[in-house]
Design a protein around this motif. Sequence first.
Motif, PDB file in Angstrom:
ATOM      1  N   GLU A 181      15.596 -10.871   2.536  1.00  0.00           N
ATOM      2  CA  GLU A 181      15.140  -9.943   1.503  1.00  0.00           C
ATOM      3  C   GLU A 181      14.150 -10.588   0.541  1.00  0.00           C
ATOM      4  N   ALA A 182      14.335 -11.852   0.222  1.00  0.00           N
ATOM      5  CA  ALA A 182      13.418 -12.545  -0.691  1.00  0.00           C
ATOM      6  C   ALA A 182      12.019 -12.617  -0.083  1.00  0.00           C
ATOM      7  N   ALA A 183      11.929 -12.885   1.209  1.00  0.00           N
ATOM      8  CA  ALA A 183      10.620 -12.954   1.864  1.00  0.00           C
ATOM      9  C   ALA A 183       9.954 -11.583   1.882  1.00  0.00           C
ATOM     10  N   LEU A 184      10.720 -10.537   2.141  1.00  0.00           N
ATOM     11  CA  LEU A 184      10.151  -9.185   2.133  1.00  0.00           C
ATOM     12  C   LEU A 184       9.660  -8.804   0.740  1.00  0.00           C
ATOM     13  N   GLN A 185      10.393  -9.223  -0.267  1.00  0.00           N
ATOM     14  CA  GLN A 185       9.969  -8.937  -1.641  1.00  0.00           C
ATOM     15  C   GLN A 185       8.637  -9.642  -1.937  1.00  0.00           C
ATOM     16  N   ARG A 186       8.490 -10.894  -1.474  1.00  0.00           N
ATOM     17  CA  ARG A 186       7.226 -11.612  -1.679  1.00  0.00           C
ATOM     18  C   ARG A 186       6.071 -10.900  -0.983  1.00  0.00           C
ATOM     19  N   VAL A 187       6.312 -10.400   0.219  1.00  0.00           N
ATOM     20  CA  VAL A 187       5.277  -9.670   0.952  1.00  0.00           C
ATOM     21  C   VAL A 187       4.875  -8.422   0.172  1.00  0.00           C
ATOM     22  N   GLN A 188       5.862  -7.711  -0.347  1.00  0.00           N
ATOM     23  CA  GLN A 188       5.586  -6.499  -1.120  1.00  0.00           C
ATOM     24  C   GLN A 188       4.734  -6.830  -2.349  1.00  0.00           C
ATOM     25  N   VAL A 189       5.117  -7.862  -3.072  1.00  0.00           N
ATOM     26  CA  VAL A 189       4.367  -8.255  -4.267  1.00  0.00           C
ATOM     27  C   VAL A 189       2.939  -8.644  -3.900  1.00  0.00           C
ATOM     28  N   GLU A 190       2.773  -9.440  -2.831  1.00  0.00           N
ATOM     29  CA  GLU A 190       1.432  -9.852  -2.397  1.00  0.00           C
ATOM     30  C   GLU A 190       0.579  -8.649  -2.014  1.00  0.00           C
ATOM     31  N   TRP A 191       1.173  -7.702  -1.303  1.00  0.00           N
ATOM     32  CA  TRP A 191       0.420  -6.538  -0.859  1.00  0.00           C
ATOM     33  C   TRP A 191      -0.041  -5.695  -2.042  1.00  0.00           C
ATOM     34  N   PHE A 192       0.863  -5.395  -2.961  1.00  0.00           N
ATOM     35  CA  PHE A 192       0.514  -4.506  -4.066  1.00  0.00           C
ATOM     36  C   PHE A 192      -0.321  -5.185  -5.145  1.00  0.00           C
ATOM     37  N   ARG A 193      -0.316  -6.494  -5.168  1.00  0.00           N
ATOM     38  CA  ARG A 193      -1.115  -7.211  -6.157  1.00  0.00           C
ATOM     39  C   ARG A 193      -2.596  -6.858  -6.032  1.00  0.00           C
ATOM     40  N   GLN A 194      -3.055  -6.627  -4.823  1.00  0.00           N
ATOM     41  CA  GLN A 194      -4.466  -6.314  -4.614  1.00  0.00           C
ATOM     42  C   GLN A 194      -4.871  -4.964  -5.219  1.00  0.00           C
ATOM     43  N   PHE A 195      -3.892  -4.130  -5.526  1.00  0.00           N
ATOM     44  CA  PHE A 195      -4.177  -2.809  -6.078  1.00  0.00           C
ATOM     45  C   PHE A 195      -3.948  -2.733  -7.587  1.00  0.00           C
ATOM     46  N   THR A 196      -3.646  -3.841  -8.218  1.00  0.00           N
ATOM     47  CA  THR A 196      -3.338  -3.854  -9.648  1.00  0.00           C
ATOM     48  C   THR A 196      -4.467  -3.258 -10.475  1.00  0.00           C
ATOM     49  N   ALA A 197      -5.702  -3.628 -10.189  1.00  0.00           N
ATOM     50  CA  ALA A 197      -6.836  -3.113 -10.960  1.00  0.00           C
ATOM     51  C   ALA A 197      -6.937  -1.593 -10.843  1.00  0.00           C
ATOM     52  N   ILE A 198      -6.663  -1.061  -9.657  1.00  0.00           N
ATOM     53  CA  ILE A 198      -6.723   0.395  -9.463  1.00  0.00           C
ATOM     54  C   ILE A 198      -5.658   1.076 -10.308  1.00  0.00           C
ATOM     55  N   TRP A 199      -4.415   0.548 -10.244  1.00  0.00           N
ATOM     56  CA  TRP A 199      -3.327   1.152 -11.015  1.00  0.00           C
ATOM     57  C   TRP A 199      -3.594   1.046 -12.502  1.00  0.00           C
ATOM     58  N   ASP A 200      -4.069  -0.107 -12.945  1.00  0.00           N
ATOM     59  CA  ASP A 200      -4.361  -0.286 -14.364  1.00  0.00           C
ATOM     60  C   ASP A 200      -5.415   0.714 -14.827  1.00  0.00           C
ATOM     61  N   GLY A 201      -6.460   0.909 -14.034  1.00  0.00           N
ATOM     62  CA  GLY A 201      -7.513   1.869 -14.380  1.00  0.00           C
ATOM     63  C   GLY A 201      -6.989   3.290 -14.418  1.00  0.00           C
ATOM     64  N   THR A 202      -6.154   3.638 -13.455  1.00  0.00           N
ATOM     65  CA  THR A 202      -5.577   4.984 -13.395  1.00  0.00           C
ATOM     66  C   THR A 202      -4.678   5.237 -14.592  1.00  0.00           C
ATOM     67  N   LEU A 203      -3.855   4.252 -14.936  1.00  0.00           N
ATOM     68  CA  LEU A 203      -2.963   4.411 -16.091  1.00  0.00           C
ATOM     69  C   LEU A 203      -3.751   4.492 -17.390  1.00  0.00           C
ATOM     70  N   ALA A 204      -4.833   3.732 -17.500  1.00  0.00           N
ATOM     71  CA  ALA A 204      -5.665   3.785 -18.699  1.00  0.00           C
ATOM     72  C   ALA A 204      -6.312   5.158 -18.834  1.00  0.00           C
ATOM     73  N   THR A 205      -6.778   5.722 -17.728  1.00  0.00           N
ATOM     74  CA  THR A 205      -7.379   7.061 -17.750  1.00  0.00           C
ATOM     75  C   THR A 205      -6.351   8.102 -18.157  1.00  0.00           C
ATOM     76  N   LEU A 206      -5.163   8.023 -17.595  1.00  0.00           N
ATOM     77  CA  LEU A 206      -4.086   8.954 -17.940  1.00  0.00           C
ATOM     78  C   LEU A 206      -3.735   8.853 -19.417  1.00  0.00           C
ATOM     79  N   LYS A 207      -3.600   7.633 -19.908  1.00  0.00           N
ATOM     80  CA  LYS A 207      -3.280   7.413 -21.324  1.00  0.00           C
ATOM     81  C   LYS A 207      -4.342   8.047 -22.210  1.00  0.00           C
ATOM     82  N   ASN A 208      -5.610   7.855 -21.854  1.00  0.00           N
ATOM     83  CA  ASN A 208      -6.712   8.412 -22.632  1.00  0.00           C
ATOM     84  C   ASN A 208      -6.664   9.938 -22.625  1.00  0.00           C
ATOM     85  N   GLN A 209      -6.371  10.533 -21.463  1.00  0.00           N
ATOM     86  CA  GLN A 209      -6.300  11.993 -21.369  1.00  0.00           C
ATOM     87  C   GLN A 209      -5.138  12.568 -22.164  1.00  0.00           C
TER      88      GLN A 209
END
Length: 112
Positions: free
Chosen positions: A79-107
Amino acid sequence: MRNVRRSPRIDAFKALADPTRRGILQMLGRRRYCRAGEIARGFPRISRPAVSRHLRVLRGARLVTVEGVGREQRYRLNEAALQRVQVEWFRQFTAIWDGTLATLKNQVEHPR
C-alpha cells in the motif's frame, strides 16, 4: 542465511500499464493476501507461467510483497508503494488544480 532472489527494479508506471497486473492488484486489494495459485486461478485465460511473470514484474516495481510461509508464497499489496505512485502521478497536475481552485475562489468572492 537463505539465498533470496531479488527481482530487478521496474518502473511502477510501466508495471501498472498492463491490465492483467492491474487486475492482480485489485484482487490483492480485496483480500489480505493471496497465494500464487489463487491468483493464477483468478486469471483462467492466461497460463500459470504468464501469471508468474506478471507477479515478478509487480515485485520488481515493489507494488506487491511476497512472503514465504512453509511451501506457500503469499502475495500482499504494498500500500505504501501504491500511495507513492498516486502522489507522483497527481503531482504533475498540481498547477492545473491550483489554477482551477483560484478561478473558483475568484468567482465565488466576486460574482458578476
